[in-house]
Design an enzyme around this catalytic site. Structure first.
Site, PDB file in Angstrom:
ATOM      1  N   PHE A 114      -3.445  -4.578  -1.857  1.00 41.88           N
ATOM      2  CA  PHE A 114      -4.153  -5.214  -2.807  1.00 41.88           C
ATOM      3  C   PHE A 114      -3.920  -5.560  -3.909  1.00 41.88           C
ATOM      4  O   PHE A 114      -4.032  -4.563  -4.474  1.00 41.88           O
ATOM      5  CB  PHE A 114      -5.530  -5.619  -2.279  1.00 41.88           C
ATOM      6  CG  PHE A 114      -5.924  -5.087  -1.057  1.00 41.88           C
ATOM      7  CD1 PHE A 114      -5.162  -5.456  -0.071  1.00 41.88           C
ATOM      8  CD2 PHE A 114      -7.001  -4.215  -0.874  1.00 41.88           C
ATOM      9  CE1 PHE A 114      -5.279  -5.426   1.319  1.00 41.88           C
ATOM     10  CE2 PHE A 114      -7.290  -3.710   0.479  1.00 41.88           C
ATOM     11  CZ  PHE A 114      -6.367  -4.309   1.439  1.00 41.88           C
ATOM     12  N   ASP A 120      -3.581  -5.792  -7.429  1.00 41.01           N
ATOM     13  CA  ASP A 120      -4.209  -5.862  -8.495  1.00 41.01           C
ATOM     14  C   ASP A 120      -4.495  -5.630  -9.802  1.00 41.01           C
ATOM     15  O   ASP A 120      -3.220  -4.943  -9.024  1.00 41.01           O
ATOM     16  CB  ASP A 120      -5.920  -6.724  -8.316  1.00 41.01           C
ATOM     17  CG  ASP A 120      -6.430  -5.203  -7.771  1.00 41.01           C
ATOM     18  OD1 ASP A 120      -6.431  -4.536  -8.080  1.00 41.01           O
ATOM     19  OD2 ASP A 120      -7.554  -5.559  -7.208  1.00 41.01           O
ATOM     20  N   ASP A 147      -5.105   2.237  -0.910  1.00 41.12           N
ATOM     21  CA  ASP A 147      -5.755   1.252  -1.074  1.00 41.12           C
ATOM     22  C   ASP A 147      -7.071   1.554  -1.421  1.00 41.12           C
ATOM     23  O   ASP A 147      -7.360   2.073  -2.374  1.00 41.12           O
ATOM     24  CB  ASP A 147      -5.099  -0.588  -0.986  1.00 41.12           C
ATOM     25  CG  ASP A 147      -6.067  -1.420  -1.992  1.00 41.12           C
ATOM     26  OD1 ASP A 147      -7.436  -1.246  -2.035  1.00 41.12           O
ATOM     27  OD2 ASP A 147      -5.780  -2.530  -2.409  1.00 41.12           O
ATOM     28  N   ASP A 157     -11.594   3.179  -4.929  1.00 40.30           N
ATOM     29  CA  ASP A 157     -12.861   3.578  -5.061  1.00 40.30           C
ATOM     30  C   ASP A 157     -12.456   5.265  -6.462  1.00 40.30           C
ATOM     31  O   ASP A 157     -13.195   5.555  -6.856  1.00 40.30           O
ATOM     32  CB  ASP A 157     -13.059   4.925  -3.709  1.00 40.30           C
ATOM     33  CG  ASP A 157     -13.730   3.354  -2.796  1.00 40.30           C
ATOM     34  OD1 ASP A 157     -13.822   2.521  -2.776  1.00 40.30           O
ATOM     35  OD2 ASP A 157     -14.085   4.127  -1.434  1.00 40.30           O
TER      36      ASP A 157
END
Ligand SMILES: Nc1nc2c(c(CN[C@H]3C=C[C@H](O)[C@@H]3O)cn2[C@@H]2O[C@H](COP(=O)(O)O)[C@@H](O)[C@H]2O)c(=O)[nH]1
Length: 254
Positions: A150, A152, A227, A232
């Protein structure tokens, strides 16, 4: 920052805490019939911060929430489960349906004259459904491994930290200035695109290493799991990354 049940939450977790706080107070924040017509004042109260710093982009959040609620009410009887069922266990079909029916998920820009789509929020939506249902029931998809990371502004930091990605001197100087980017800026697209590719390569290499050992060959790996690990890791090890800037952007696509 949001305080919830005696704990303080920041970033993404403050959003979760605010939603849980609302549910505890009997507010139907997860029901489309509620959020399709939630007033700005009510939403402001639901997302109220417990620090001096309010949630960013409140107006835009209100607009996209209402928009999603209205589409669900009009086309899906107010239930997101109907969107999932329509896709017959295909993550790719769900991705296409989400970006077709819910305009705020159309995370697309142009790079050197070519249309490029990252679909970060649509992909994390599918990944979260898969993870929360542990690949079963609504979370069962035959093609879940086709979902990419994802893209970002957090995963690139981890990728640079581990040496899977490197910033040019020009880019590093630009990021260190903390300049605010806009959706579709060249550097933004390059960072997002390279993050996807770096994660795909990590996934391939990890698969190879798992396959080479009888004890691990049945272990699952895909870009979603990588991811999640990297996201994390960044949150838990933020103090180790002050030398790695991230690209600053305010947009509805992350
Ligand atoms: N790439 C990627 N981005 C992710 C996540 C998550 C959390 N998800 C997992 C957590 C438990 C479940 O397993 C969920 O899957 C949030 N974000 C994004 O971060 C941004 C906020 O950042 P900060 O201000 O630092 O908290 C915001 O754009 C938010 O959308 C992820 O996993 N991957």
């Amino acid at each position: 920052m949001v305080k919830y049940k005696g704990k303080e939450y920041t970033g993404y977790w403050s959003w979760c805490a605010a939603l849980n706080r609302a549910l505890d107070n009997g507010i139907k924040i997860t029901s489309a019939d509620f959020f399709a017509s939630v007033s700005k004042d009510d939403l402001r109260e639901i997302l109220k911060s417990d620090s001096d710093y309010d949630i960013p982009m409140f107006e835009e959040r209100w607009e996209v929430l209402q928009e999603a609620g209205k589409v669900l009410m009009k086309k899906y009887n107010g239930q997101f489960s109907n969107v999932i069922e329509k896709c017959e266990k295909s993550a790719q079909s769900l991705l296409k349906l989400v970006v077709t029916d819910f305009p705020s998920y159309r995370d697309t820009a142009e790079y050197n004259g070519k249309k490029v789509s990252f679909y970060k929020r649509a992909q994390i939506l599918i990944a979260d459904i898969w993870s929360c249902f542990e690949g079963k029931s609504y979370g069962e998809f035959n093609d879940i491994d086709t979902i990419t990371m994802f893209a970002d502004y957090r995963i690139p930091q981890s990728l640079v930290f581990f040496g899977a990605m490197e910033y040019s001197e020009e880019l590093m100087n630009y990021l260190k200035k903390g300049t605010m980017m806009k959706t579709g800026d060249r550097f933004e697209m390059e960072i997002r695109g390279c993050s996807i590719w770096a994660t795909e390569m990590i996934c391939k290499q990890t698969r190879q290493m798992l396959d080479d050992d009888d004890e691990t060959k049945d272990t699952m790996v895909n870009s979603i799991l990588i991811d999640h690990f990297l996201w994390d890791f960044r949150r838990d090890n933020n103090d180790k990354m002050p030398h790695i800037p991230f690209h600053r952007i305010r947009c509805i696509y992350y």
